[in-house]
Design a protein around this motif. Structure first.
Motif, PDB file in Angstrom:
ATOM      1  N   VAL A  22       0.858  -1.181   0.000  1.00 32.13           N
ATOM      2  CA  VAL A  22       0.000   0.000   0.000  1.00 32.13           C
ATOM      3  C   VAL A  22       0.897   1.234   0.000  1.00 32.13           C
ATOM      4  CG1 VAL A  22      -1.724   1.326   1.265  1.00 32.13           C
ATOM      5  CG2 VAL A  22      -1.873  -1.169   1.184  1.00 32.13           C
ATOM      6  N   THR A  23       0.782   2.045  -1.025  1.00 33.20           N
ATOM      7  CA  THR A  23       1.663   3.196  -1.186  1.00 33.20           C
ATOM      8  C   THR A  23       1.035   4.463  -0.611  1.00 33.20           C
ATOM      9  OG1 THR A  23       0.732   3.874  -3.321  1.00 33.20           O
ATOM     10  CG2 THR A  23       2.468   2.179  -3.367  1.00 33.20           C
ATOM     11  N   ALA A  24       1.843   5.512  -0.561  1.00 32.45           N
ATOM     12  CA  ALA A  24       1.332   6.808  -0.119  1.00 32.45           C
ATOM     13  C   ALA A  24       0.209   7.289  -1.029  1.00 32.45           C
ATOM     14  CB  ALA A  24       2.464   7.833  -0.086  1.00 32.45           C
ATOM     15  N   VAL A  25       0.357   7.103  -2.330  1.00 36.51           N
ATOM     16  CA  VAL A  25      -0.690   7.524  -3.265  1.00 36.51           C
ATOM     17  C   VAL A  25      -1.960   6.717  -3.036  1.00 36.51           C
ATOM     18  CG1 VAL A  25      -1.344   7.596  -5.708  1.00 36.51           C
ATOM     19  CG2 VAL A  25       0.881   8.463  -4.988  1.00 36.51           C
ATOM     20  N   ASP A  26      -1.819   5.433  -2.736  1.00 32.51           N
ATOM     21  CA  ASP A  26      -2.998   4.617  -2.423  1.00 32.51           C
ATOM     22  C   ASP A  26      -3.753   5.181  -1.218  1.00 32.51           C
ATOM     23  OD1 ASP A  26      -2.356   2.814  -4.453  1.00 32.51           O
ATOM     24  OD2 ASP A  26      -1.260   1.478  -3.107  1.00 32.51           O
ATOM     25  N   LEU A  27      -3.018   5.500  -0.152  1.00 29.20           N
ATOM     26  CA  LEU A  27      -3.639   6.045   1.057  1.00 29.20           C
ATOM     27  C   LEU A  27      -4.308   7.382   0.766  1.00 29.20           C
ATOM     28  CD1 LEU A  27      -0.869   5.293   3.731  1.00 29.20           C
ATOM     29  CD2 LEU A  27      -3.061   4.118   3.467  1.00 29.20           C
ATOM     30  N   SER A  54       4.503  13.988   3.475  1.00 34.94           N
ATOM     31  CA  SER A  54       5.506  14.247   4.507  1.00 34.94           C
ATOM     32  C   SER A  54       6.532  13.131   4.687  1.00 34.94           C
ATOM     33  CB  SER A  54       4.810  14.514   5.849  1.00 34.94           C
ATOM     34  OG  SER A  54       3.843  13.526   6.144  1.00 34.94           O
ATOM     35  N   GLU A  55       6.598  12.191   3.777  1.00 30.39           N
ATOM     36  CA  GLU A  55       7.581  11.115   3.903  1.00 30.39           C
ATOM     37  C   GLU A  55       8.323  10.935   2.583  1.00 30.39           C
ATOM     38  OE1 GLU A  55       9.196   8.861   5.586  1.00 30.39           O
ATOM     39  OE2 GLU A  55       8.442   9.223   7.607  1.00 30.39           O
ATOM     40  N   MET A  56       9.160   9.912   2.533  1.00 32.53           N
ATOM     41  CA  MET A  56       9.870   9.593   1.293  1.00 32.53           C
ATOM     42  C   MET A  56       8.850   9.331   0.185  1.00 32.53           C
ATOM     43  SD  MET A  56      13.022   9.303   0.267  1.00 32.53           S
ATOM     44  CE  MET A  56      13.933   9.007   1.790  1.00 32.53           C
ATOM     45  N   PRO A  57       9.005   9.943  -0.995  1.00 33.50           N
ATOM     46  CA  PRO A  57       8.040   9.694  -2.076  1.00 33.50           C
ATOM     47  C   PRO A  57       8.103   8.253  -2.555  1.00 33.50           C
ATOM     48  CG  PRO A  57       9.934  10.917  -2.913  1.00 33.50           C
ATOM     49  CD  PRO A  57      10.087  10.857  -1.420  1.00 33.50           C
ATOM     50  N   ASP A  58       7.032   7.829  -3.196  1.00 34.79           N
ATOM     51  CA  ASP A  58       6.986   6.460  -3.707  1.00 34.79           C
ATOM     52  C   ASP A  58       8.114   6.201  -4.700  1.00 34.79           C
ATOM     53  OD1 ASP A  58       4.725   6.201  -2.170  1.00 34.79           O
ATOM     54  OD2 ASP A  58       3.313   6.326  -3.843  1.00 34.79           O
ATOM     55  N   TYR A  59       8.438   7.209  -5.500  1.00 35.23           N
ATOM     56  CA  TYR A  59       9.534   7.119  -6.461  1.00 35.23           C
ATOM     57  C   TYR A  59      10.253   8.463  -6.527  1.00 35.23           C
ATOM     58  CZ  TYR A  59       6.923   3.071  -8.227  1.00 35.23           C
ATOM     59  OH  TYR A  59       6.243   1.886  -8.343  1.00 35.23           O
ATOM     60  N   PRO A  60      11.571   8.468  -6.776  1.00 35.71           N
ATOM     61  CA  PRO A  60      12.249   9.742  -7.042  1.00 35.71           C
ATOM     62  C   PRO A  60      11.920  10.247  -8.445  1.00 35.71           C
ATOM     63  CG  PRO A  60      13.808   7.921  -7.193  1.00 35.71           C
ATOM     64  CD  PRO A  60      12.505   7.330  -6.730  1.00 35.71           C
ATOM     65  N   HIS A  61      12.136  11.551  -8.650  1.00 38.02           N
ATOM     66  CA  HIS A  61      11.870  12.177  -9.955  1.00 38.02           C
ATOM     67  C   HIS A  61      10.450  11.888 -10.411  1.00 38.02           C
ATOM     68  CE1 HIS A  61      16.416  11.456 -10.340  1.00 38.02           C
ATOM     69  NE2 HIS A  61      16.230  12.700  -9.965  1.00 38.02           N
ATOM     70  N   TRP A  62       9.498  12.103  -9.522  1.00 41.60           N
ATOM     71  CA  TRP A  62       8.103  11.690  -9.776  1.00 41.60           C
ATOM     72  C   TRP A  62       7.197  12.642  -9.042  1.00 41.60           C
ATOM     73  CZ3 TRP A  62       4.403   8.443  -6.824  1.00 41.60           C
ATOM     74  CH2 TRP A  62       3.458   7.778  -7.628  1.00 41.60           C
ATOM     75  N   ASP A  63       6.164  13.115  -9.692  1.00 42.69           N
ATOM     76  CA  ASP A  63       5.217  14.039  -9.067  1.00 42.69           C
ATOM     77  C   ASP A  63       4.040  13.237  -8.530  1.00 42.69           C
ATOM     78  OD1 ASP A  63       3.289  15.908  -8.394  1.00 42.69           O
ATOM     79  OD2 ASP A  63       3.755  17.241 -10.065  1.00 42.69           O
ATOM     80  N   TYR A 169      20.579   8.586   3.590  1.00 39.07           N
ATOM     81  CA  TYR A 169      20.839   7.786   2.386  1.00 39.07           C
ATOM     82  C   TYR A 169      19.604   7.708   1.499  1.00 39.07           C
ATOM     83  CZ  TYR A 169      24.657   6.555   5.448  1.00 39.07           C
ATOM     84  OH  TYR A 169      25.733   6.633   6.310  1.00 39.07           O
ATOM     85  N   GLY A 170      19.849   7.661   0.208  1.00 44.12           N
ATOM     86  CA  GLY A 170      18.775   7.561  -0.769  1.00 44.12           C
ATOM     87  C   GLY A 170      18.599   8.806  -1.603  1.00 44.12           C
ATOM     88  N   GLY A 171      19.313   9.882  -1.252  1.00 50.64           N
ATOM     89  CA  GLY A 171      19.247  11.116  -2.019  1.00 50.64           C
ATOM     90  C   GLY A 171      20.437  11.252  -2.951  1.00 50.64           C
TER      91      GLY A 171
END
Length: 312
Positions: A22-27, A54-63, A169-171
């Protein structure tokens, strides 16, 4: 976490963890559909879709705001993405007011806020002195509506503290964590705070007092902008931090029954979704009545202190 009893000492009873997959967009989409259904609206009635994330996006470079629009089958609706940490669910109200001021054709806004912890990137139990929960909230905002009106927003920052609670990490600077690193065993967020003050108890206490002073200052600033006095505030809704709520509410001469403390104990810290969720629950319970003046406040990454006033 190494000290599970600490969660109880913070005052939390439960927290929310979304199911795997379940992703942020799903919620956010589920909350948005619920808000539309409650108001009897169709997606075609929405002129602007806002996502406070307010958290890490589901994917980078993604709106993720346009991804939310796709999930709601809004193909060409204007969107706005906010990511000032957990502040954006409150400070975003002022940004929406700015859009309404410059785009008179916009009448109806669907405002969503979501928090979905990426447990690869950090341990929801050790980020700071709050249990981080997954959750989303949505509200329909209408131009000129007679109830629950946004009045003003005030913010303060301390840029010297911008690195507190960051994910290392992750950026772009450190895209890959070192071998053997795990969010489950990484140092807790409060270690960076203690290091900043060189573990000096006096300096830590002084900062605690300054943090409370700034929490009051943004309320006073918002009241000044709205042309009201602090004494008129009837309810104080803070981030879902039971201890933080208990620290400030007495300074506003408000009993804890006029805060979101019990809601905070039940939900945990849902990032940008905290204050609007609490406001909605208090309105539904009749605890916030027409004419009440509600302060939506908090502290966020940045470090940022903020307040938006809402007239119920």
């Amino acid at each position: 976490m190494p000290d599970p009893e600490r969660i109880g000492r913070w005052g939390y009873r439960t927290f929310h963890r979304a199911a795997d997959g379940v992703t942020a967009v799903d919620l956010a989409a589920a909350a948005a559909r619920d808000a539309l259904d409650r108001d009897g609206l169709a997606v075609s009635d929405v002129d602007l879709l806002v996502l406070a994330h307010s958290e890490m996006p589901d994917y980078p470079h993604w709106d993720s705001s346009t991804a939310l629009a796709r999930a709601l089958k809004m193909r060409d609706t204007q969107t706005l993405l906010l990511n000032e940490g957990c502040a954006s669910g409150v400070t975003g109200l002022a940004l929406v007011a700015g859009v309404l001021a410059t785009q008179p054709e916009i009448q109806t806004v669907l405002f969503t806020a979501v928090n979905r912890v990426s447990e690869f990137h950090r341990n929801r139990m050790t980020v700071n002195n709050a249990v981080h929960s997954d959750g989303a909230v949505a509200a329909v905002l209408r131009r000129g509506h007679e109830r629950n009106r946004w009045l003003a927003t005030e913010q303060l920052i301390d840029s010297d503290l911008c690195d507190w609670f960051r994910t290392d990490y992750g950026g772009a600077v450190e895209p890959v964590p070192p071998e053997g690193w795990s969010a489950a065993t990484a140092p807790p967020g409060h270690e960076r705070v203690q290091a900043h003050f060189q573990k000096d108890p006096q300096r830590l206490r002084e900062f605690g007092g300054q943090a409370i002073d700034r929490s009051i200052a943004v309320i006073d600033g918002a009241c000044h902008r709205a042309g009201v006095s602090r004494d008129e505030v009837t309810h104080y809704i803070y981030i879902n931090d039971p201890d933080g709520i208990a620290d400030v509410a007495p300074l506003l001469n408000l009993p804890l029954s006029r805060t979101n403390q019990e809601i905070a104990r039940r939900h945990g810290h849902m990032g940008a979704a905290d204050q609007l969720t609490a406001l909605g629950e208090l309105l539904e319970a009749g605890a916030v009545e027409p004419g009440d003046l509600v302060a939506l406040t908090g502290i966020s990454i940045g470090m940022r202190w903020y307040c938006s006033l809402v007239r119920a």
